[in-house]
Design a protein around this motif. Structure first.
Motif: not given
Length: 84
Positions: A13-28
């Motif tokens: 739905l959103m694209g894997a790079p966007r998911i990585i960026k979103k979850n990377g922000g959450y992780l930080a």
């Protein structure tokens, strides 16, 4: 009943790079929260363990999205190379 959205669904739905960026922000943010909690005079062990679990879940989501991206790129490369 609420439907569960998997990482694979989100990647579609959103694209894997966007998911990585979103979850990377959450992780930080979670890592910051863990560090702040650890440095606090009111250290909360339960909150720390919960945040560590959230961090692990975010890492899993990042890894899954990255693996799906790699798989998609490999499939695309094979299509280009073989013409199929």
């Amino acid at each position: 009943m609420e439907e569960m959205t998997t990482i694979a669904d989100e990647c579609i739905l959103m694209g894997a790079p966007r998911i990585i960026k979103k979850n990377g922000g959450y992780l930080a943010n979670i890592i910051r929260r863990i560090a702040d909690n650890y440095d606090s005079s009111d250290f909360d062990g339960v909150a720390c363990l919960a945040d560590i679990q959230l961090a692990k879940d975010n890492c899993r989501a990042i890894i899954e999205a990255a693996e799906l991206t790699l798989s998609s790129l490999d499939n695309l490369r094979n299509e280009v190379v073989t013409g199929k």
